[in-house]
Design a protein around this motif. Structure first.
Motif, PDB file in Angstrom:
ATOM      1  N   GLY A  34      57.507  16.080  63.371  1.00 32.82           N
ATOM      2  CA  GLY A  34      58.106  15.383  62.415  1.00 32.82           C
ATOM      3  C   GLY A  34      59.787  14.442  62.829  1.00 32.82           C
ATOM      4  N   PHE A  35      60.142  15.769  64.013  1.00 31.64           N
ATOM      5  CA  PHE A  35      61.328  15.078  64.712  1.00 31.64           C
ATOM      6  C   PHE A  35      61.629  15.050  66.288  1.00 31.64           C
ATOM      7  N   VAL A  36      61.780  14.859  66.951  1.00 29.45           N
ATOM      8  CA  VAL A  36      61.984  15.559  68.142  1.00 29.45           C
ATOM      9  C   VAL A  36      63.330  13.986  69.087  1.00 29.45           C
ATOM     10  N   THR A  58      54.697  10.672  70.394  1.00 32.04           N
ATOM     11  CA  THR A  58      53.919   9.638  70.961  1.00 32.04           C
ATOM     12  C   THR A  58      55.077   8.533  71.579  1.00 32.04           C
ATOM     13  N   PHE A  59      56.047   8.361  71.051  1.00 36.67           N
ATOM     14  CA  PHE A  59      57.334   7.648  71.217  1.00 36.67           C
ATOM     15  C   PHE A  59      56.782   5.975  70.390  1.00 36.67           C
ATOM     16  N   THR A  60      55.931   6.800  68.731  1.00 38.57           N
ATOM     17  CA  THR A  60      55.719   5.067  68.439  1.00 38.57           C
ATOM     18  C   THR A  60      56.088   5.302  67.325  1.00 38.57           C
ATOM     19  N   GLN A  61      56.806   6.314  66.112  1.00 38.71           N
ATOM     20  CA  GLN A  61      57.334   6.532  65.556  1.00 38.71           C
ATOM     21  C   GLN A  61      59.596   6.412  65.872  1.00 38.71           C
ATOM     22  N   PRO A  62      59.761   5.831  66.029  1.00 36.10           N
ATOM     23  CA  PRO A  62      61.511   5.672  65.833  1.00 36.10           C
ATOM     24  C   PRO A  62      61.803   6.184  65.427  1.00 36.10           C
ATOM     25  N   ILE A  63      63.236   6.878  64.726  1.00 34.63           N
ATOM     26  CA  ILE A  63      63.548   7.515  64.123  1.00 34.63           C
ATOM     27  C   ILE A  63      65.490   6.720  63.940  1.00 34.63           C
ATOM     28  N   PHE A  64      66.113   6.949  65.050  1.00 31.52           N
ATOM     29  CA  PHE A  64      67.502   6.258  65.601  1.00 31.52           C
ATOM     30  C   PHE A  64      67.643   6.844  67.016  1.00 31.52           C
TER      31      PHE A  64
END
Length: 248
Positions: free
Chosen positions: A154-156, A175-181
Motif C-alpha cells: 500500500g505504500f512502497v 508493480t509501479f502501476t499506481q504512483p503516489i508521489f
C-alpha cells in the motif's frame, strides 16, 4: 555518471498487510531510524561551531565477519581515514541484513545550505562550483538505496539514480502501476538542484552521485519479480569485494 538504471519488482500479493517488504540487499534500519541505510554507504555532515570553525563528521554501517552490524564514526567527511569510534552494540538499529548475496546500489545526495534565496531560486552561486569552492557552507550527505522496492503493501518506495539525478517515487505496490508521489534531487534542472525545503527563503543546492553494486544487476523494465534469474549471486565460498562503485 550512471547511464541506465532499472530494477526488478517484488511480488507482494502473497504478503499480509502487516508484512514489511525489505530490500533484497544488505541494509540497516530501525524504529528510531525512519530510513534504510545501505551497508557501507557514508553519511556526512559539516557544521560550524560558535567561532565559525568547521565541525566534520560522518558515519556508516558495516557488516562484521559474524554477519552482525556495526557503526563506524569518523571525524571527517565521507568516512575517510580511521574511524574515531566503532560501535558493535548499535542500539538504534533493530532491523538489518548482512546475509544477502548482494550489496545495495545507492545514491548519495548532498545538499549545501545557503546557496540561494528568494532573489536566486536557481542557486547560481553554487551550481557548477567545485566542492572546495563550497567548503564555507553547511553540508549534509545522505545515501538512498536504489534499484529496489520496499516498504509496506500500500505504500512502497523505489529510487533510481541516473546521470547525477536521484529520483525517489512512492507507489501503492511494487508493480509501479499506481504512483503516489515522487521527488527528484540533483541534475541540471534548477527545480531539482535548488530547493527551499524549510520554506524559510533559504535555498539549498543538491547534488547526487550514483553508485551501482558490483554484484547486483537487476532490471526494472519488467513488472514481474524475477530476482533469481536476473541476478547472479556472489559465491558464498569466496569473499569477493561487493562494494558499490560510482558510475561514470
Amino acid at each position: 555518471m550512471l547511464t541506465t538504471i532499472s530494477f526488478v519488482v517484488f511480488a507482494v500479493s502473497a504478503l499480509a498487510d502487516d508484512h514489511i517488504i525489505e530490500p533484497q540487499c544488505n541494509y540497516a534500519t530501525g524504529t528510531t531510524l525512519p530510513h534504510y541505510f545501505p551497508i557501507g554507504a557514508c553519511e556526512s555532515n559539516r557544521d560550524f561551531d560558535v567561532d565559525g570553525s568547521p565541525v566534520l563528521s560522518s558515519f556508516r554501517y558495516t557488516c562484521t565477519e559474524e554477519l552482525d552490524v556495526q557503526k563506524e564514526t569518523f571525524n571527517s567527511l565521507y568516512c575517510t581515514g580511521t574511524p574515531s569510534e566503532i560501535e558493535t552494540n548499535v542500539t538504534e538499529v533493530d532491523d538489518f541484513s548482512c546475509e544477502q548475496a548482494y550489496d545495495c546500489s545507492y545514491a548519495v545526495v548532498c545538499n549545501w545550505l545557503g546557496c540561494g534565496d528568494m532573489n536566486d531560486t536557481s542557486c547560481t552561486s553554487c551550481y557548477g562550483q567545485t566542492e572546495a569552492d563550497l567548503e564555507y557552507l553547511e553540508l549534509h550527505c545522505r545515501s538512498y538505496i536504489t534499484n529496489e522496492c520496499f516498504g509496506i503493501p500500500g505504500f512502497v518506495q523505489a529510487s533510481t539514480c541516473e546521470s547525477g539525478v536521484h529520483t525517489q517515487t512512492f507507489y501503492s505496490n511494487c508493480t509501479f502501476t499506481q504512483p503516489i508521489f515522487s521527488y527528484t534531487d540533483g541534475g541540471d534542472e534548477a527545480s531539482n538542484h535548488c530547493k527551499d525545503e524549510d520554506y524559510n527563503g533559504i535555498y539549498e543546492f543538491y547534488k547526487a552521485e550514483c553508485f551501482m553494486s558490483t554484484t547486483h544487476d537487476i532490471d526494472i523494465s519488467s513488472t514481474q519479480y524475477d530476482m533469481y534469474t536476473t541476478a547472479t549471486p556472489q559465491d558464498s565460498t569466496t569473499q569477493e569485494d561487493t562494494t558499490a562503485t560510482p558510475q561514470d
